[in-house]
Design a protein around this motif. Sequence first.
Motif: not given
Length: 649
Positions: A521-530, A507-519
């Motif tokens: 699609h994979r996005l880095g929260t750091r990219e959005i912060e920058e 079973f997969i329980l989510g990311r250990t890093d700052d990557v999120i999954n929107v619909a």
Amino acid sequence: MDRYSEIYRHSVDEPESFWRAEAAAIDWQAPFTRVLDDDAAPLSRWFVGGTTNLCHNAVDRHLATRSSQVALIYVSTETGIERTYTYRDLFDEVNRVAAMLVAEGVGRGDRVLLYLPMVPEALFAMLACTRIGAIHSVVFGGFASSSLATRIDDARPTVILSADAGSRAGRVVPYKPLLDAALELAGHRPSRVVLLDRGLASMTRVDGRDVDWATLRDEHFDARVPCVWLESSEPSYILYTSGTTGIPKGVQRDTGGHAVALVASMRYIFDPAAFDGTVDPVSGRRTFFAASDIGWVVGHCYIVYAPLLCGMASLMYEGLPIRGMDGEADPGIWWSLVARHRVNAMFTAPTAIRVLKKQDPSHLTRHDLSSLDALFLAGEPLDEPTARWIAEGIGKPILDNYWQTETGWPMLSTQRGIDPSMEPRFGSPGKPVVGFRLKLLDEASNAEVGANRKGVLVIEAPLPPGCMSTVWGDDRRFVETYWSLLADRSVYSTFDWGIRDDDGYWFILGRTDDVINVAGHRLGTREIEESISGHAAIAETAVVGVADALKGQVPIAFAIVRDPVSIATPADRLRLEGEVMATVDRSLGALARPARVHFVPTLPKTRSGKMLRRALQAVCEGRDPGDLATIEDPTALEHVRIALGPPFP
Ligand code: PRX
């Protein structure tokens, strides 16, 4: 030992013997001399010395037996176009694009960047690149200019292939202005930009740089371009993906290993029937429908390469899952395509099913789905209610599978090609896929954890064929990013949490890093912060992914302003929130736009200055933020709660 365990064990205990046999599924021009070269581990090479060509294996090879069989079915509900191409047609079209690239000076190892909508020409162009040994890099059509510019500078393409526009829900999205703006921003200059005119939007051409696709196609109409035989580990493509830093990583895929792995994935996971000679009784072939986009890894693998490598027909679809050919609402459009084209296996992301779930379920039963064996879902967690809803609705097995852009094919899956009685279990993508030595490691001690204990999901070296060979142009980044969990660099980290039950289901329980999954699609929260920090009024920001019923997760931003005067009134706040959203739209695209931007006086950090993103996320989701012993300013989370407002019942 059951059949699955036996074959899985063989694949990981004796990888060379296992993969030597699998490699026989493709044509080699010169045979390989070594199955695996691990001398420079963790950089490994598969099928060393063997020469092959992806396009030969996907197209030319089938001409002898399938030249008049359908290879590609193209359906666009955006433009009302539907076309089919036989393997012979595909061969002709690919040769035309290959000739036009050669004429523009593209050769072996050169990069070609594709910034295209879902059109057949995109698939022809990918195959044309691999035909001549050029490396394609597909950037999702409509991606924001600055994201496109960083990819242009990293890949340094000789030629860019693009189009006037894409279309979404009938709304034209002009690509040319976005591409022109990206080329203004980028330092690198391609020698040529080839533009496909779909007649959707007007284009201004840059003299000496921009040329018309159709004109070049006519010029090379009868061209024949020989396949360039590549050594197995020469790159076939670069595909950019988000990580924890703002700089996108170019996932580099090889040639031979990629082809062998994709065929194995069809055989063991997606369409075992295709390998015992079964064809659809009505169509006389096997048809695969990956409702994805060529800009994503699923599109590369399961719209383009895997079905064609296996001599199947691939259905390529441009449009929404809820809109029909006439532009009217039609939540049954996909199922009507399954019925009409006798689709045998289908693949999409859970998010699409959650969209359908909002529609009248009678659409699921209106069409003849007798050709369909199974529906595969991947890219994000598949929640049980959605899985049950679609399983009951279409009455077919719903097969969740887990993988990453980096791995190039599933790591966890039901493998009916190995054991037809292998049953899926709700909530689990299944068991480790042949070739992948998966382990779960304790976060603190790095020791392997037993059943029912959460751990970081890792792959023990060597990665099987088909996985990324390196980060484009940066071996060091590849090793340091993915292989730094253990000092001896013996494991690749997926950056996902996992757990395994007593029966061997994972079973997969989510990311250990700052990557999120929107619909999906994979996005880095750091990219959005920058991106947000690029707004002059913002001093500091933190972005987290928050659970969302439709999209899986959405980004929520918290920001500290430079001057409190800028948010003195509610109207000021609203205006600034809109501006911040527009900033993200411009630099990363609307997909990355935060659903909300909350202004706070402080952000929750540890005494050493590390942002407590997990605590922030927990508060947003109404969960207990956990141990806050290290928090510097305990009032920070209170401010976050106030900003979020009272919980809704
Ligand atoms: O976190 C995992 C999640 O998506 C990440 C990979 O995203 P991407 O590189 O876009 O590749 C998608 C290829 C299908 C993973 O690290 N993920 C992917 N599949 C699943 C998943 N999470 C839960 N269940 C899945 N089946």
